[in-house]
Enzyme design. Structure first.
Site, PDB file in Angstrom:
ATOM      1  N   TYR A  48     -10.340 -10.067   9.807  1.00  0.00           N
ATOM      2  CA  TYR A  48     -10.730 -10.576   8.496  1.00  0.00           C
ATOM      3  C   TYR A  48     -11.146 -12.042   8.569  1.00  0.00           C
ATOM      4  CZ  TYR A  48      -8.901  -6.253   6.578  1.00  0.00           C
ATOM      5  OH  TYR A  48      -8.680  -4.932   6.292  1.00  0.00           O
ATOM      6  N   GLN A  55       0.819  -1.220   0.000  1.00  0.00           N
ATOM      7  CA  GLN A  55       0.000   0.000   0.000  1.00  0.00           C
ATOM      8  C   GLN A  55       0.851   1.268   0.000  1.00  0.00           C
ATOM      9  OE1 GLN A  55      -2.535  -0.579   3.429  1.00  0.00           O
ATOM     10  NE2 GLN A  55      -3.694  -2.199   2.434  1.00  0.00           N
ATOM     11  N   HIS A  97      -0.877  -0.012   5.566  1.00  0.00           N
ATOM     12  CA  HIS A  97      -1.420   0.968   6.510  1.00  0.00           C
ATOM     13  C   HIS A  97      -0.472   2.139   6.767  1.00  0.00           C
ATOM     14  CE1 HIS A  97      -4.546  -1.973   8.463  1.00  0.00           C
ATOM     15  NE2 HIS A  97      -4.506  -2.060   7.137  1.00  0.00           N
ATOM     16  N   TYR A 122      -9.231   7.942  19.529  1.00  0.00           N
ATOM     17  CA  TYR A 122     -10.291   7.408  18.682  1.00  0.00           C
ATOM     18  C   TYR A 122     -10.411   5.888  18.749  1.00  0.00           C
ATOM     19  CZ  TYR A 122     -11.307  12.082  17.444  1.00  0.00           C
ATOM     20  OH  TYR A 122     -11.695  13.400  17.546  1.00  0.00           O
ATOM     21  N   GLU A 132     -14.740   4.260   9.380  1.00  0.00           N
ATOM     22  CA  GLU A 132     -15.208   5.369  10.210  1.00  0.00           C
ATOM     23  C   GLU A 132     -15.029   6.727   9.546  1.00  0.00           C
ATOM     24  OE1 GLU A 132     -14.010   3.356  14.558  1.00  0.00           O
ATOM     25  OE2 GLU A 132     -13.182   5.302  13.968  1.00  0.00           O
TER      26      GLU A 132
END
Length: 408
Positions: free
Chosen positions: A302, A121, A185, A291, A281
């Protein structure tokens, strides 16, 4: 005239009347109210903390609008922002920036950008312009940086040359540590807040080794950081009592936040965040707030297992303004300003990756009151969206397309 507010539902249309000090009423009509847009079963039986936190009413735009593909010649675009003259500056995951005209002419790759690790990513991620770009030509961007100790979410800046062919004096100004071998991430969005400081989202890098660091204020992972143009902690950041707390932290407890936007009225920072299986979110950021990830979440692993204690609420941890289960994979986002499409005024638009659409959220008093899914038939993974200087929305997709979305 007193400052009043009435909400009336009439013939399936929600009308919000805002009394103003100048005795002129402002009417915001988000469109025709429909059933919730999500009809698929959730992954969990978790209950929302308040009404409208998920699967709120659907809403349909009544003003005619259209979406046009400006170009399909991009390679994995990740971030898009508007230049002062209306052209679009775009990052490509593989490590290049391109300038695209509204007629679809794509520039050659801009050189001078530090090497990125485009594995997984990673790559060249979000970008923003200096508020004084017209005079200083400075650009700021986020990228995945390979180091001896692994990979970092890093922030760099540099000057766009006068001929627009290169970035001059590119310098890395911030690294979210610790580095890790994971290529997942990274977070990766960046913007300037209303005080002229940089706000950057970082991911917790996905692996179980680093996941708990989202809750550690001594780590830069799973955070939103607020820094100066030189990469130093910004003045006015929250103070944490823990020994070793990082002075650049603004909020913590995030998983993989890939969207940031400033509310056009309040100037508050809003954030989109990928959940695991369920639990995407939208958050409204408050300085110093936690948070919750991975302690509280509306998602599961998963493989189907619960995450941690399997709880969704805990004292001292913020609830999302809105969440999705199943996921839509929210990425880059922007608030719509202006009234070319009146229903969209101050609405939040979010690129959805696995959802393969653009989310439109109508918001009233910091609560989502309507959700619409745009461009569903395009079957594209929408990675980022911005509003151009011409008032239109511009969105990029993983498949290399740049769309213009505007009143018909």
């Amino acid at each position: 005239m007193r400052n009043i507010k009435h909400i009336v539902v009439l013939s399936g249309v929600l009308l919000i009347f805002l009394g103003c000090s100048n005795d002129k009423e402002v009417v915001t009509d988000p469109g025709t109210i429909t059933n919730p847009v999500e009809g698929n079963p959730a992954n969990t039986t978790y209950k929302p903390a308040f009404s409208g936190q998920t699967r709120t009413n659907g809403v349909q735009t009544n003003t005619a609008y259209e979406a046009k593909v400006i170009t399909s010649a991009l390679t994995s675009p990740w971030g898009v922002t508007s230049l002062p003259d209306g052209r679009l500056l775009i990052t490509q995951k593989t490590g290049a920036m391109r300038i695209v005209t509204t007629a679809g002419v794509v520039s050659d790759p801009i050189t001078g950008i530090p090497a990125v690790n485009a594995g997984g990513q990673g790559g060249l991620l979000g970008l923003c312009l200096d508020p004084e770009f017209a005079s200083n030509r400075m650009i700021y961007w986020v990228f995945a940086e390979a180091t001896g100790g692994g990979n970092n979410t890093a922030v760099a800046k540099g000057k766009l040359s006068a001929n627009e062919k290169t970035i001059e004096g590119a310098t890395v100004i911030y690294r979210a540590k610790p580095a890790n071998a994971s290529t997942l991430h990274y977070g990766g969005r960046i913007l300037f807040d209303k005080t002229g400081n940089l706000v950057v989202s970082t991911g917790e890098r996905s692996v179980l080794e680093t996941r708990p660091l989202a809750q550690s204020v001594t780590s830069g992972l799973g955070k939103v950081v607020r820094i100066t143009k030189e990469g130093q902690p910004a003045s006015g950041n929250p103070a944490f009592s823990q020994v070793g707390a990082l002075a650049e932290l603004f909020t913590y407890g995030h998983r993989n936040p890939q969207g940031l936007a400033l509310h056009p009225i309040s100037g508050e920072i809003w954030l989109s965040e990928h959940g695991p299986r369920g639990g995407d979110e939208i958050n409204r950021l408050k300085a110093g707030a936690n948070y919750g990830w991975p302690t509280i979440t509306y998602g599961i692993e998963y493989g189907g297992d619960k995450i941690g204690a399997g709880i969704q609420q805990q004292e001292g941890m913020e609830q999302p303004v809105y969440y999705w289960d199943p996921v839509v994979s929210p990425s880059g986002m922007t608030f719509y300003k202006g009234n070319r499409v009146p229903e969209w005024q101050n609405n939040l638009f979010i690129g959805a990756l696995s959802g393969m659409h653009i989310v439109r959220l109508a918001i009233d008093n910091n609560k989502v009151v309507g959700e619409e899914r745009l461009l569903v038939s395009e079957n594209q993974r929408f990675r980022d969206i911005t509003q151009g200087s011409d008032g239109a929305l511009y969105a990029v997709t993983d498949g290399g397309k740049l769309y213009k979305i505007d009143k018909k």
